[in-house]
Design an enzyme around this catalytic site. Structure first.
Site, PDB file in Angstrom:
ATOM      1  N   GLY A  82     -30.669  11.974  22.987  1.00  0.00           N
ATOM      2  CA  GLY A  82     -29.397  12.636  22.718  1.00  0.00           C
ATOM      3  C   GLY A  82     -29.587  14.071  22.276  1.00  0.00           C
ATOM      4  N   SER A 114     -20.014  11.745  18.334  1.00  0.00           N
ATOM      5  CA  SER A 114     -21.369  12.125  17.927  1.00  0.00           C
ATOM      6  C   SER A 114     -21.358  13.457  17.210  1.00  0.00           C
ATOM      7  CB  SER A 114     -22.304  12.213  19.136  1.00  0.00           C
ATOM      8  OG  SER A 114     -23.584  12.689  18.748  1.00  0.00           O
ATOM      9  N   GLN A 168     -23.846  15.237  17.108  1.00  0.00           N
ATOM     10  CA  GLN A 168     -24.725  16.100  17.897  1.00  0.00           C
ATOM     11  C   GLN A 168     -23.949  17.150  18.679  1.00  0.00           C
ATOM     12  OE1 GLN A 168     -26.994  13.266  20.190  1.00  0.00           O
ATOM     13  NE2 GLN A 168     -28.562  13.047  18.605  1.00  0.00           N
ATOM     14  N   GLU A 181     -27.628   5.392  12.041  1.00  0.00           N
ATOM     15  CA  GLU A 181     -28.924   5.030  12.613  1.00  0.00           C
ATOM     16  C   GLU A 181     -29.640   3.964  11.785  1.00  0.00           C
ATOM     17  OE1 GLU A 181     -31.658   8.688  11.063  1.00  0.00           O
ATOM     18  OE2 GLU A 181     -29.794   9.158  12.088  1.00  0.00           O
TER      19      GLU A 181
END
Length: 444
Positions: free
Chosen positions: A104, A190, A192, A334
């Site tokens: 990712g 996300s 990210q 996570e």
């Protein structure tokens, strides 16, 4: 003669995860943080001079990032050890292909960098990567004037849909620079998406004013890690307003920096002390950190262990007792596979909340965990934003990993207390933790 079924073939090649034969007394060296390694690599590639990363993770994800940056014209060379990387920035070149694998951080951090390249940059990855959401970061780049195009084999969800593609594969039309300015992004799926835009923003002519417009923002500590890392290289970031980040244009300072151990990768090893009893220690544990894995010691204490930090060594001790937990893991999703495995072995039910975004990770982790825990005789049910796990007697069987490294490590953790567990495709742990099986066997 009947050919073996896919299930038979998977079982035949699966790893026989070891059963703990007694209390543990172990110390394990955890490699560098994947999250920090890949952020630092991007910033070193965009810096104003050569830099060095020491203790960098060398795993599939990190090596994919290294390979991608080399494709873009950055020189990255190993020092006296593979974990020492000398990074020399250069003009970013286009007309290249980038293999994202299942990383990712590669597929979401590098499109903004590719916008600075002189020419088109084509992105693709593993089959599982082609279902991971990408549209928010690509839509933000398109709003900033970057041309994003689909490839001929773009997914069926993009057929007839206006705007940039939702998934790999795609092409970023690099123009050698980017004006920047103001843009909105929905990072509900996300964090990210935010980090990827922020990492390259200081190289935009006008910097970047980024606003999150989604209903939820997962993994906020990862964004805080990005902001802290940017500030360490001299980038000015204003994050004083919730959901808004303003990055000023300017140079990115080259550094000689050491990477912290990956605290989330340490989680299953430390959790093993609760399952088998005894103690597991991890040296190099930082006293302050932006890694979400910093939550691990406190969560393990809530589930029945004790944790102590002395001279940079974190030690977790357990007696085989595991208590259920009700916890919001929104900031550290996570960790969910590790704590789901512990919950399946606990003495009372558990509820893991705030992790709906895990449906868009390497696999749908909520569905995968519920399926595999149930397959071994446990009871795990999906909720709107997480899992409810009710302990039941477990039995052996094949634990599927779905090409997800954290599914593999959670299967190994369950196997410590469950005979005859076979973990399929344990090699997927190479994504972030090379040689996991040897490290795991060593703590026993």
């Amino acid at each position: 003669m009947t050919s073996p079924s896919p299930a038979d073939l998977a079982a035949a090649s699966a790893w026989e995860a070891p059963l703990a034969s007694g209390p543990l007394d172990a110390s394990v060296e955890i490699p560098g943080s994947k999250s920090l390694t890949n952020r630092l690599l991007v910033l070193a590639a965009l810096a104003d001079g050569p830099g060095v990363l020491r203790g960098a993770l060398r795993s599939r994800d990190a090596d994919l990032m290294i390979g991608a940056l080399r494709s873009l014209g950055v020189r990255i060379e190993e020092g006296d050890a593979p974990s020492t990387l000398h990074v020399t920035p250069g003009p970013l070149t286009g007309d290249v292909d980038i293999d994202c694998g299942l990383a990712g951080t590669v597929m979401r951090f590098l499109p903004p960098v590719a916008a600075l390249a002189a020419g088109p940059v084509r992105f693709d990855g593993d089959p599982h990567a082609r279902v991971r959401p990408m549209r928010p970061v690509l839509a933000a780049l398109a709003a900033l004037g970057v041309e994003i195009t689909r490839t001929d084999d773009a997914g069926p969800d993009d057929a007839g849909r206006a705007g940039p593609p939702s998934h790999l594969p795609f092409t970023v039309g690099g123009r050698g620079g980017l004006r920047g300015g103001q843009v909105d992004v929905d990072a509900s799926a996300s964090s990210q998406f935010v980090s990827g835009l922020l990492l390259a923003a200081a190289r935009f002519d006008e910097g970047l004013s980024l606003r999150h417009i989604g209903t939820t923002l997962p993994s906020v500590p990862h964004i805080e890690m990005t902001v802290a890392t940017l500030r360490e290289v001299g980038v000015v970031v204003d994050d004083s307003r919730d959901g808004i980040w303003v990055v000023e244009p300017g140079p990115i300072a080259a550094r000689d920096v050491r990477v912290e151990p990956d605290l989330s990768n340490a989680a299953p090893f430390l959790a093993a002390a609760l399952v088998a009893g005894g103690s597991v220690s991890v040296p190099g544990w930082p006293t302050t950190t932006t890694q979400p894995g910093a939550l691990v010691p406190g969560l393990l204490e809530r589930m029945g262990g004790t944790a102590s930090l002395s001279d940079g060594v974190l030690t977790v001790t357990g007696d085989g007792t595991i208590h259920g937990i009700d916890v919001d893991l929104h900031a550290a999703g996570e960790l969910a596979p590790t704590f789901a495995a512990l919950a399946a072995l606990a003495d009372s039910p558990s509820r893991l909340r705030g992790i709906a975004h895990l449906r868009g990770h390497e696999t749908d982790r909520l569905a995968a965990l519920a399926t595999e825990i149930t397959r071994l005789g446990g009871q795990a049910e999906e909720t709107r934003d997480g899992l409810v796990i009710t302990p039941r007697p477990l039995h052996g069987g094949l634990w599927h990993t779905y090409a997800d490294h954290r599914m593999a490590t959670s299967g190994a953790l369950l196997a410590l207390a469950t005979p005859d567990v076979l973990v399929e495709d344990v090699e997927t742990t190479a994504k972030t933790l090379p040689d996991f099986t040897s490290l795991w066997q060593a703590i026993l």
